[in-house]
Design an enzyme around this catalytic site. Structure first.
Site, PDB file in Angstrom:
ATOM      1  N   LYS A 252      -0.260 -14.867  66.634  1.00 16.21           N
ATOM      2  CA  LYS A 252      -0.770 -14.975  65.267  1.00 16.21           C
ATOM      3  C   LYS A 252       0.203 -15.719  64.375  1.00 16.21           C
ATOM      4  O   LYS A 252      -0.200 -16.369  63.400  1.00 16.21           O
ATOM      5  CB  LYS A 252      -1.071 -13.597  64.687  1.00 16.21           C
TER       6      LYS A 252
ATOM      7  N   GLY B 153     -11.974 -17.194  77.419  1.00 15.66           N
ATOM      8  CA  GLY B 153     -11.916 -15.915  76.743  1.00 15.66           C
ATOM      9  C   GLY B 153     -11.016 -15.948  75.522  1.00 15.66           C
ATOM     10  O   GLY B 153     -10.680 -17.013  74.981  1.00 15.66           O
TER      11      GLY B 153
ATOM     12  N   GLY C  51      -7.576 -14.452  81.980  1.00 17.63           N
ATOM     13  CA  GLY C  51      -7.584 -12.999  81.934  1.00 17.63           C
ATOM     14  C   GLY C  51      -6.302 -12.391  82.457  1.00 17.63           C
ATOM     15  O   GLY C  51      -5.413 -13.081  82.955  1.00 17.63           O
TER      16      GLY C  51
ATOM     17  N   HIS D 191     -18.511  -9.471  43.462  1.00 18.29           N
ATOM     18  CA  HIS D 191     -19.188 -10.767  43.379  1.00 18.29           C
ATOM     19  C   HIS D 191     -18.247 -11.777  42.738  1.00 18.29           C
ATOM     20  O   HIS D 191     -17.602 -11.478  41.746  1.00 18.29           O
ATOM     21  CB  HIS D 191     -20.461 -10.651  42.539  1.00 18.29           C
TER      22      HIS D 191
END
Length: 489
Positions: free
Chosen positions: A48, A185, A278, A470
């Site tokens: 990340k 994947g 995997g 909103h």
């Protein structure tokens, strides 16, 4: 031979529960690799930290869509790596030092591989025999490497060999100009985004008919169509052979047999190959068969609902497992939950005296209901619960609603960027069965749906009994909820 009260194998999520409750025990921790396991060192966290700058770079490169004049001119690869791994490696070293140092005199770190020779006995790589009254197995999983002509699996992830897995690709000294990624994947899609976003020419080789084929079919099809707009993908293909010279790798493709006739290039030349097909639980390396433990067809260690390891279908007294080696979900947040359960149950087991003597009613059960996940690629994907097909197979009378991002005001602000929210609910109970999202910040806007499923909140109440800011992006979730149809009460 050395005996311990408790042996812990692996230091990912398995290292989390070992707290003051066990300070009176003589504990051994066996770790042949990095402290912190997959997530910290080669998984969730560093990926990340690469994904975020790759996303910024991609946005800069495609800003014309938003009437902006920006460009992406490249990445300082060594500086990016240093920023990421200076932090990751410091955490790894700190965890190892904490368990190895004077602060925990009751803990012994065994910094080598161990394998079972009996239910409560292991042998180290150097030949030492270790026994323990109780054992927690948290040894994780390893990348699966498909066989192919010309590929030496023993050389993958080693210096000078241009074939990598997720264990090593983030540490390459130079960013490859060309990269072939084998797999479709989560790992494959995230690294495709990272390297393509940072300027590498990426080619994805996918054996199946869709990318992210394990998620809801409609959502998988949506993601595949969007991903292929900006990436080179060969679906229905697999690599039959590799050849190497001083400057490049050549992969030869063949139809994978899952998409009928496909038009494929016969060969692709590349600087590097990432195998992302995997991960396999590390049961074989631990030789768990020798211990008599049950192993499932997918190589997972078999456990019961209280995370106790099974032998011939029955719990082995004092032996627990958690995380990727036994879990049906290879997800860090699931492993953390399982570690909590193991820690509580182990403490109860220790307090009762003999291993395995705790009353069933006193032990916690694991909760795998509504397990969420996210794919940090471009666009993002997030999901929780079951797919539409699974809901129908389970006999639910389902209500399904697909809502486009472009249907809400924030979607207009994003210049009608593509994205969908798909909800599956039971018409009679009004409960959400599954939620599947493709689009900007999917990993964030799925969270209220996770909460609703966890606490059993009906979909119509979720939609109408709270404020929705909103014009924030979560309005797409609100509108999807409002679009579900239920039986009248």
């Amino acid at each position: 031979m050395t005996h311990f009260d408790l042996l812990l194998i692996g230091t990912g999520s398995g290292n989390m529960f070992l707290d003051d409750r066990f300070s009176g025990l003589n504990v051994a921790i066996a770790e042949e690799w990095h402290f912190g396991g997959t997530c910290l060192n080669v998984g969730c966290i560093p990926t990340k930290m690469f994904v975020y700058p790759a996303t910024i770079a991609e946005q800069a490169a495609h800003a014309k869509h938003y009437n902006l004049s920006t460009d992406f001119h490249g990445v300082d690869w060594p500086a990016l790596q240093k920023r990421i791994f200076d932090r990751v490696d410091a955490i790894e070293a700190g965890g190892r030092d904490y368990r190895s140092g004077d602060r925990q005199p009751n803990v012994t770190v065994v910094a080598e591989h161990v394998h079972f020779t009996g239910a409560k006995t292991v042998r180290t790589a150097s030949g030492e025999k270790i026994t323990a009254d109780r054992i927690v197995i948290a040894a994780g999983a390893s990348p699966f490497i498909p066989e192919a002509e010309g590929l030496d699996p023993q050389l993958v992830d080693t210096d000078g060999y241009p074939v990598f897995t997720s264990n090593s690709i983030m540490r390459v000294s130079q960013q490859p100009e060309r990269l072939v990624i084998i797999g479709s994947g989560i790992i494959a899609m995230e690294f495709a985004h990272v390297f393509a976003g940072l300027g590498t020419e990426v080619t994805v080789i996918a054996r199946g008919p869709r990318l992210l084929g394990n998620i809801d079919e409609e959502v998988s099809e949506e993601f595949t169509e969007l991903f292929e707009r900006t990436h080179t993908v060969h679906r229905g293909a697999e690599v039959s052979s590799y050849s190497f010279d001083d400057n490049q790798v050549t992969v030869t493709l063949t139809p994978g047999g899952r998409l009928g006739d496909v038009d494929l290039p016969s060969q692709i030349d590349t600087d590097a190959v990432l195998i992302a097909t995997g991960r396999t639980p590390n049961t074989t390396g631990l030789n768990v068969i020798e211990a008599g433990f049950d192993v499932l067809d997918d190589a997972r260690l078999s456990v019961d609902s209280r995370q106790r390891v099974l032998a011939h279908g029955q719990p082995v007294p004092g032996v627990f497992a958690l995380g990727d080696i036994s879990s049906p979900h290879q997800l860090k947040h699931v492993a953390n939950h399982e570690a909590d359960v193991v820690g509580d149950n182990l403490a109860i087991d220790v307090a009762t005296g003999e291993p395995g003597s705790a009353a069933e009613a006193d032990l916690r059960e694991v909760d795998h209901h509504g397990v969420p996940g996210a794919v940090f690629t471009s666009p993002q994907v997030a999901y929780v619960g079951i797919t539409e097909a699974e809901a129908r197979r389970a006999g639910h009378d389902v209500s399904v609603k697909v809502q486009k991002y472009s249907d809400v005001a924030y979607g207009w602000a994003m210049a009608d960027d593509p994205g969908i929210v798909k909800l599956i609910a039971d018409k009679a109970t009004r409960k959400i069965l599954g939620a599947h999202i493709v689009g900007h910040e999917a990993s964030m806007i799925v969270q209220p749906l996770i909460q609703a499923m966890a606490f059993g909140q009906p979909a119509d109440e979720m939609a109408t009994r709270q404020y929705w800011i909103h014009p924030a992006l979560p309005e797409v979730v609100e509108n999807a909820l409002l679009g579900l149809e239920f039986e009248e009460t």
